[in-house]
Design an enzyme around this catalytic site. Structure first.
Site, short mmCIF file in Angstrom:
data_model
loop_
_atom_site.label_atom_id
_atom_site.label_comp_id
_atom_site.label_asym_id
_atom_site.label_seq_id
_atom_site.Cartn_x
_atom_site.Cartn_y
_atom_site.Cartn_z
N HIS A 27 -4.09 3.72 -6.28
CA HIS A 27 -2.96 3.49 -5.37
C HIS A 27 -2.12 2.26 -5.75
CE1 HIS A 27 -5.57 0.77 -2.97
NE2 HIS A 27 -4.43 0.25 -2.58
N ASP A 81 0.81 -1.23 0.00
CA ASP A 81 0.00 0.00 0.00
C ASP A 81 0.83 1.27 0.00
OD1 ASP A 81 -2.63 -0.76 -0.30
OD2 ASP A 81 -3.07 -0.81 1.85
N HIS A 130 -5.33 -5.77 -5.49
CA HIS A 130 -6.77 -5.56 -5.71
C HIS A 130 -7.25 -6.19 -7.01
CE1 HIS A 130 -7.70 -3.14 -2.24
NE2 HIS A 130 -6.65 -2.37 -2.48
N LYS A 165 -0.56 4.36 -1.48
CA LYS A 165 -1.58 5.17 -0.81
C LYS A 165 -1.03 6.53 -0.40
CE LYS A 165 -5.05 1.97 0.75
NZ LYS A 165 -5.76 1.38 1.89
#
Length: 167
Positions: free
Chosen positions: A62, A34, A87, A37
Site C-alpha cells: 500500500h 494511506d 512504514h 490502501k
C-alpha cells in the site's frame, strides 16, 4: 486513522519546532499517507486474524501505491515520498523500500512515529487499543532502531500530556 495520524504528526512536528509551511505539508501527508490502501481488498484490511504470507505481501504494497497516486498529482508530488515512507524504519528493515535513516527526511520520520502511535492506540480488527503505558513501552523499544528518537520522545510527551483525546 488518517486524521489521527495527521493530528499526531502535526503535534510531534510542533514539539520539534518545525516551521508552519512544513507543518502544513506534514498534515497533508498524514491525511494522504494511506491512500494506497485503496489497492488492498477489505477482506485483508478487516481480517480479525493473522494475515497469510500472500495477504501480508498485498498489504505491504500500500505505501507503493500511495506514492504512485500522489506523485501524479502536481500539488501532492512534493509530499508523495514522505507520505509513502510511513512504514520505513531507521534500520532499513521497513517497507516497501527498505530505506535507511539517511534516506528519510524529518517529515517522513515523524509520519512513521505518528502512524505507529495511532496503530498502537486505536482499536484494530485483530486486537483492541493498547493503554498509553504500553504504547510508550513499545515505541521506546523501537527508539533509535525503527523510530526516530526525537519523534518517539515527542510522542511520549503527547501521551503524557493528559490532552490525548484518544483514550
Amino acid at each position: 486513522h488518517s486524521e489521527r495520524v495527521a493530528d499526531f504528526a502535526v503535534r510531534i512536528g510542533r514539539l520539534l519546532g518545525l516551521d508552519e509551511p512544513t507543518i502544513v505539508r506534514l498534515r497533508r501527508a498524514g491525511l494522504l499517507h494511506d491512500i494506497g490502501k485503496l489497492s488492498v481488498p477489505n477482506r485483508i484490511l478487516d481480517k480479525p486474524g493473522t494475515l497469510t504470507p500472500r495477504e501480508w505481501e498485498v498489504a505491504k504494497l500500500h505505501p507503493y501505491y500511495t506514492y504512485q497516486i500522489l506523485e501524479r498529482v502536481p500539488v501532492f508530488g512534493e509530499l508523495a515520498f514522505d507520505a509513502s515512507a510511513h512504514h520505513e524504519r531507521l534500520d532499513g528493515r521497513g517497507y516497501y523500500r527498505n530505506l535507511p535513516a539517511t534516506s528519510l527526511s524529518p517529515s517522513a520520520r515523524i509520519l512513521c512515529a505518528a502512524d505507529h502511535l495511532d496503530a498502537l492506540s486505536a482499536d484494530r480488527p485483530y486486537r483492541g487499543k493498547l493503554p498509553p503505558e504500553k504504547v510508550v513501552e513499545i515505541m521506546r523499544g523501537e527508539r533509535g532502531t525503527g523510530l526516530w528518537p526525537e519523534a518517539v520522545d515527542a510522542a511520549q510527551r503527547i501521551l503524557e500530556s493528559g490532552n490525548r483525546g484518544i483514550w
